[in-house]
Design a protein around this motif. Structure first.
Motif, PDB file in Angstrom:
ATOM      1  N   LEU A 186       0.821  -1.214   0.000  1.00 50.30           N
ATOM      2  CA  LEU A 186       0.000   0.000   0.000  1.00 50.30           C
ATOM      3  C   LEU A 186       0.858   1.269   0.000  1.00 50.30           C
ATOM      4  CD1 LEU A 186      -2.690   1.465   0.281  1.00 50.30           C
ATOM      5  CD2 LEU A 186      -2.475   1.181   2.763  1.00 50.30           C
TER       6      LEU A 186
ATOM      7  N   PHE B 162      10.966  -1.586  -5.797  1.00 46.47           N
ATOM      8  CA  PHE B 162      11.430  -2.977  -5.660  1.00 46.47           C
ATOM      9  C   PHE B 162      10.421  -3.769  -4.842  1.00 46.47           C
ATOM     10  CE2 PHE B 162      15.029  -0.336  -6.446  1.00 46.47           C
ATOM     11  CZ  PHE B 162      15.881  -1.095  -7.242  1.00 46.47           C
TER      12      PHE B 162
ATOM     13  N   ILE C 111      -4.732  -7.833   1.107  1.00 52.49           N
ATOM     14  CA  ILE C 111      -5.777  -8.666   1.726  1.00 52.49           C
ATOM     15  C   ILE C 111      -6.701  -7.853   2.624  1.00 52.49           C
ATOM     16  CG2 ILE C 111      -4.187 -10.652   1.716  1.00 52.49           C
ATOM     17  CD1 ILE C 111      -4.646 -10.536   4.839  1.00 52.49           C
TER      18      ILE C 111
ATOM     19  N   ALA D 128      -9.379  -5.212   4.369  1.00 48.59           N
ATOM     20  CA  ALA D 128     -10.772  -4.880   4.058  1.00 48.59           C
ATOM     21  C   ALA D 128     -10.875  -3.479   3.452  1.00 48.59           C
ATOM     22  CB  ALA D 128     -11.622  -4.958   5.316  1.00 48.59           C
TER      23      ALA D 128
ATOM     24  N   TYR E 287      -5.123   2.227   5.190  1.00 45.87           N
ATOM     25  CA  TYR E 287      -5.914   2.995   4.218  1.00 45.87           C
ATOM     26  C   TYR E 287      -6.392   4.303   4.838  1.00 45.87           C
ATOM     27  CZ  TYR E 287      -5.499  -0.766   0.981  1.00 45.87           C
ATOM     28  OH  TYR E 287      -4.950  -1.671   0.110  1.00 45.87           O
TER      29      TYR E 287
HETATM   30  C1  FAD Z   1      -6.501  -8.527   7.926  1.00 47.79           C
HETATM   31  C2  FAD Z   1      -6.207  -7.054   7.727  1.00 47.79           C
HETATM   32  C3  FAD Z   1      -7.254  -6.175   7.544  1.00 47.79           C
HETATM   33  C4  FAD Z   1      -6.988  -4.807   7.374  1.00 47.79           C
HETATM   34  N1  FAD Z   1      -8.033  -3.955   7.182  1.00 47.79           N
HETATM   35  C5  FAD Z   1      -7.798  -2.623   7.071  1.00 47.79           C
HETATM   36  C6  FAD Z   1      -8.886  -1.715   6.899  1.00 47.79           C
HETATM   37  O1  FAD Z   1     -10.046  -2.120   6.797  1.00 47.79           O
HETATM   38  N2  FAD Z   1      -8.603  -0.381   6.812  1.00 47.79           N
HETATM   39  C7  FAD Z   1      -7.328   0.090   6.902  1.00 47.79           C
HETATM   40  O2  FAD Z   1      -7.143   1.311   6.852  1.00 47.79           O
HETATM   41  N3  FAD Z   1      -6.273  -0.750   7.053  1.00 47.79           N
HETATM   42  C8  FAD Z   1      -6.482  -2.088   7.151  1.00 47.79           C
HETATM   43  N4  FAD Z   1      -5.444  -2.951   7.317  1.00 47.79           N
HETATM   44  C9  FAD Z   1      -4.086  -2.396   7.482  1.00 47.79           C
HETATM   45  C10 FAD Z   1      -3.351  -2.159   6.173  1.00 47.79           C
HETATM   46  O3  FAD Z   1      -3.505  -3.250   5.311  1.00 47.79           O
HETATM   47  C11 FAD Z   1      -1.871  -1.945   6.516  1.00 47.79           C
HETATM   48  O4  FAD Z   1      -1.753  -0.927   7.472  1.00 47.79           O
HETATM   49  C12 FAD Z   1      -1.081  -1.543   5.264  1.00 47.79           C
HETATM   50  O5  FAD Z   1      -1.230  -2.502   4.259  1.00 47.79           O
HETATM   51  C13 FAD Z   1       0.393  -1.359   5.600  1.00 47.79           C
HETATM   52  O6  FAD Z   1       0.996  -0.902   4.403  1.00 47.79           O
HETATM   53  P1  FAD Z   1       2.525  -1.149   4.085  1.00 47.79           P
HETATM   54  O7  FAD Z   1       2.770  -0.673   2.711  1.00 47.79           O
HETATM   55  O8  FAD Z   1       3.353  -0.617   5.217  1.00 47.79           O
HETATM   56  O9  FAD Z   1       2.686  -2.754   4.163  1.00 47.79           O
HETATM   57  P2  FAD Z   1       2.178  -3.824   3.085  1.00 47.79           P
HETATM   58  O10 FAD Z   1       0.900  -3.401   2.497  1.00 47.79           O
HETATM   59  O11 FAD Z   1       2.234  -5.162   3.751  1.00 47.79           O
HETATM   60  O12 FAD Z   1       3.295  -3.777   1.939  1.00 47.79           O
HETATM   61  C14 FAD Z   1       4.631  -4.160   2.196  1.00 47.79           C
HETATM   62  C15 FAD Z   1       5.219  -4.651   0.859  1.00 47.79           C
HETATM   63  O13 FAD Z   1       6.632  -4.832   1.015  1.00 47.79           O
HETATM   64  C16 FAD Z   1       7.006  -6.038   0.348  1.00 47.79           C
HETATM   65  N5  FAD Z   1       8.238  -6.535   0.971  1.00 47.79           N
HETATM   66  C17 FAD Z   1       8.406  -6.988   2.234  1.00 47.79           C
HETATM   67  N6  FAD Z   1       9.681  -7.334   2.444  1.00 47.79           N
HETATM   68  C18 FAD Z   1      10.342  -7.096   1.266  1.00 47.79           C
HETATM   69  C19 FAD Z   1      11.699  -7.248   0.858  1.00 47.79           C
HETATM   70  N7  FAD Z   1      12.643  -7.726   1.687  1.00 47.79           N
HETATM   71  N8  FAD Z   1      12.022  -6.897  -0.404  1.00 47.79           N
HETATM   72  C20 FAD Z   1      11.086  -6.396  -1.268  1.00 47.79           C
HETATM   73  N9  FAD Z   1       9.781  -6.256  -0.940  1.00 47.79           N
HETATM   74  C21 FAD Z   1       9.427  -6.581   0.320  1.00 47.79           C
HETATM   75  C22 FAD Z   1       5.821  -6.969   0.609  1.00 47.79           C
HETATM   76  O14 FAD Z   1       5.791  -8.060  -0.320  1.00 47.79           O
HETATM   77  C23 FAD Z   1       4.657  -5.999   0.431  1.00 47.79           C
HETATM   78  O15 FAD Z   1       4.231  -5.948  -0.917  1.00 47.79           O
HETATM   79  C24 FAD Z   1      -5.654  -4.331   7.431  1.00 47.79           C
HETATM   80  C25 FAD Z   1      -4.611  -5.225   7.581  1.00 47.79           C
HETATM   81  C26 FAD Z   1      -4.875  -6.586   7.716  1.00 47.79           C
HETATM   82  C27 FAD Z   1      -3.725  -7.543   7.872  1.00 47.79           C
END
Ligand code: FAD
Length: 375
Positions: free
Chosen positions: A10, A29, A42, A44, A328
């Motif tokens: 995200l 990357f 995944i 919501a 989100y």
């Molecule tokens: C079950 C569930 C329900 C949720 N529902 C909501 C909701 O309704 N509303 C809301 O606001 N939030 C919700 N969230 C929270 C939201 O999904 C997270 O806060 C958000 O996705 C975090 O974003 P991020 O980019 O930090 O991590 P992520 O979205 O997990 O992205 C991290 C990315 O980094 C990549 N990555 C990891 N390690 C490496 C590496 N070593 N090299 C290269 N790539 C790598 C991963 O593959 C991934 O694509 C929910 C979360 C979960 C688990």
């Protein structure tokens, strides 16, 4: 500036898009081809500032309400950049409880009334007829709490639109590349250090071994399909032991979630969680009995101890993480904070900004190991 981003979930995708729009060169990357293994894929994707402030910290209410204004503008811009429309709803949400759990609903309402934001005053209790007028599918309940303005978006359509916009704006994708280390000088992948003027670490839970006071909080969700139930808005069912939410998607699909378990296990969804989620779902509307279970997925919400997003600045490296269960909801605050820091400005509330000395990113913690799921 020439910017490298580790992680295209995200946060990484949104930042890549916004930085490209601001005229920077961006290389993204991602270890997994499509981002389908990210928490953001995944999730919501509810935009629920009232509910989240009640469940967690009141600090997120004002930025969460602001996000409800920011997302429609973002999605309109994204449609222009990518040619893809992202389904989005902001017709409010409804909190319900069965008769024996009514106290939970009233507790929720009292917590909301105690919040300083004037908008909380617009939330109101509905009797049975008013509830059915709003959501005819909620005939099983004699009372509900109406939270105006709360919404949802189709996160998978968002990912697709962001992919298109990033390509259209000239961003460079490096899919299938695991980043093994990030430093202020660049990022390391496939044994080589690639230099960038700025590095953004957006690996979510994948960065856990390089962050102190950080943990994953396991969440499990199901996707079901049924043409029998028509709910326009997210519905949250209050229960003394667990809460359930049902979030609509186009074409009869609903996202059902979510467990919140103090575990960093990424193992598949358990029988117990399925039973609890699906039993509770069936009590929301009996039409869910024949729903098809399309998917059951688990991931870890990336969280710091205070459950707020943090930007840790180490020279040219920004570690952007801790979006927890509000990714989100708080994305506009986080993304705008990064843009502001890169332009020499300040972060926006509730984002926490830390300036760290030195490039040492290893924190004193044991290596990741699977742990059992606590009840
Ligand atoms: C079950 C569930 C329900 C949720 N529902 C909501 C909701 O309704 N509303 C809301 O606001 N939030 C919700 N969230 C929270 C939201 O999904 C997270 O806060 C958000 O996705 C975090 O974003 P991020 O980019 O930090 O991590 P992520 O979205 O997990 O992205 C991290 C990315 O980094 C990549 N990555 C990891 N390690 C490496 C590496 N070593 N090299 C290269 N790539 C790598 C991963 O593959 C991934 O694509 C929910 C979360 C979960 C688990």
């Amino acid at each position: 500036m020439n910017i490298g981003i580790a992680g295209a979930g995200l946060c990484g995708r949104l930042l890549a898009w916004q930085l490209l729009r601001a005229g920077h060169r961006v290389t993204l990357f991602e270890r997994d081809g499509s981002g389908a293994q990210s928490a953001g894929f995944i999730a919501a994707a509810m935009l629920a500032p009232f509910s989240e402030a009640v469940a967690g910290s009141a600090d997120i209410l004002t930025p969460g309400l602001q996000a409800l204004q920011d997302w429609p503008a973002w999605l309109a811009q994204l449609a222009r950049d990518s040619g893809c429309a992202v389904p989005f709803g902001c017709e409010g949400s409804v909190v319900v409880a069965h008769g024996s759990d009514r106290a939970e609903l009233h507790w929720f309402y009292r917590r909301l009334q105690g919040m300083a934001a004037p908008a909380a005053g617009d939330c109101r209790l509905l009797d049975g007829p008013a509830l059915r007028q709003l959501e005819p599918g909620l005939g099983a309940f004699t009372q509900g709490l109406w939270l105006p303005g709360e919404g949802w978006l189709d996160n998978r359509a968002l990912y697709q639109a962001l992919d298109g916009a990033i390509v259209a704006l000239g961003g460079q994708w490096r899919q299938g590349h695991t980043v093994s280390a990030v430093t202020p000088a660049g990022l390391v992948t496939d044994g080589a250090t690639l230099p960038f003027e700025r590095v953004l670490d957006c690996r979510g839970f994948g960065a856990r071994d390089q962050l102190a006071n950080f943990r994953g909080v396991r969440g499990e969700v199901l996707r079901v399909y049924t043409p029998e139930v028509q709910l326009r808005r997210p519905v949250r069912l209050m229960h003394p032991r667990y809460q359930l939410y049902v979030v609509p998607r186009p074409a009869g699909i609903y996202v059902i979630g979510a467990t919140e378990i103090e575990s960093e296990s990424l193992a598949p969804v358990t029988v117990r969680s399925c039973l609890e989620l699906l039993s509770a779902l069936y009590t929301v509307h009996p039409g869910f009995a024949e729903a098809q279970v399309l998917e059951a997925r688990a991931h870890c919400r990336p969280a710091f101890a205070d459950h707020l997003p943090h930007i840790i600045q180490r020279g040219a490296l920004l570690q952007v993480n801790g979006l927890y269960r509000h990714g989100y909801l708080l994305a506009p605050a986080v993304v705008n904070s990064v843009l502001s820091l890169l332009a020499g400005g300040e972060v926006l509330a509730p984002v926490q900004h830390e300036v760290a000395d030195g490039p040492n990113l290893t924190c004193q913690r044991p290596p990741a190991r699977p742990r059992g799921i606590k009840p």
